[in-house]
Design an enzyme around this catalytic site. Structure first.
Site, short mmCIF file in Angstrom:
data_model
loop_
_atom_site.label_atom_id
_atom_site.label_comp_id
_atom_site.label_asym_id
_atom_site.label_seq_id
_atom_site.Cartn_x
_atom_site.Cartn_y
_atom_site.Cartn_z
CB CYS A 121 -43.17 -43.55 -71.36
SG CYS A 121 -42.28 -44.28 -69.96
CG HIS A 128 -41.08 -46.49 -74.57
ND1 HIS A 128 -40.78 -45.16 -74.74
CD2 HIS A 128 -40.94 -46.74 -73.24
CE1 HIS A 128 -40.46 -44.62 -73.58
NE2 HIS A 128 -40.54 -45.55 -72.66
CD GLU A 131 -41.07 -44.53 -78.20
OE1 GLU A 131 -40.17 -44.55 -77.35
OE2 GLU A 131 -42.27 -44.75 -77.94
#
Length: 227
Positions: free
Chosen positions: A110, A209, A211
């Site tokens: 990001c 994202h 993660e």
């Protein structure tokens, strides 16, 4: 020994136990968990603009998400909705430029993708609704936008993602010019969603994202490159 992955962090007021609004260096544990699941050892890096010496003991660098980049770094004036953290910029730009010089494996998530672009001479769109005419990349506070990305054939990101084109993102800025990097993924509205440096061992930026889902394709690739 597990590859050591440094993760850039926020410095923000935080509250826990009896402590309220204490200035704190922190990062969402999703990043740590994703690195550990991939076989790496996560180390959190607070902003530090004095030098990039910490890279000597790191095997890879993870540029985490966060606030907007100060527009002066790409020759622009701040727009009304731009909220930057100059101290974080100072530390991260020092790290990423040195990491690129050393050919250290780097994954930008990001904001991290935007840092990579600006650090290599690129520019940003400061508020995507003004450019794209919609808010689907950040539909509401705390709500991820759902998109399908198109990846350039033969690129690193295409090889990692395979036939899975679904991504979820949360950002109001985006890459306008990728600098010396190559855009290898875009959403249906044409916005850059992945950038790479093909002349480096492993440099990948993604605007979404991974993660949050502990995506082992991306974090596994970072840890493998760092091993």
């Amino acid at each position: 020994m597990r590859p050591i992955i440094g993760i850039t962090s926020y410095v923000v007021p935080a509250t826990w136990g009896v402590w309220h609004e204490v200035s704190t260096a922190l990062i969402p544990n999703d990043y740590v968990a994703a690195v550990e699941l991939a076989g790496g050892r996560a180390v959190i890096l607070p902003p530090d603009e004095r030098d990039a010496d910490v890279l000597r003991v790191l095997d890879g660098l993870l540029l985490a998400g966060g606030p907007d980049i100060e527009p002066g770094r790409y020759g622009a004036e701040p727009a009304p909705l731009t909220e930057s953290r100059p101290e974080r910029d100072a530390g991260e730009f020092l790290l990423v430029r040195k990491a690129l010089e050393l050919d250290l494996p780097v994954l930008g998530v990001c904001r991290g993708m935007q840092v990579l672009a600006v650090a290599t001479g690129g520019t940003l769109h400061q508020h995507l609704p003004d450019v794209l005419g919609h808010e689907q990349h950040r539909p509401a506070p705390g709500v991820y936008g759902e998109h399908e990305a198109r990846f350039e054939g033969g690129s690193l990101i295409a090889k990692l993602m395979g036939d899975d084109l679904g991504i979820h993102c949360y950002h109001h800025q985006g890459v306008a010019d990728p600098g010396t990097l190559r855009v290898t993924g875009r959403t249906e509205d044409g916005l850059a969603e992945a950038v790479e440096a093909p002349d480096r061992r492993f440099v990948l930026g993604v605007q979404w994202h991974p993660e949050v889902t502990r995506d082992q394709r991306l974090f596994g690739a970072l840890v493998e490159a760092a091993g």
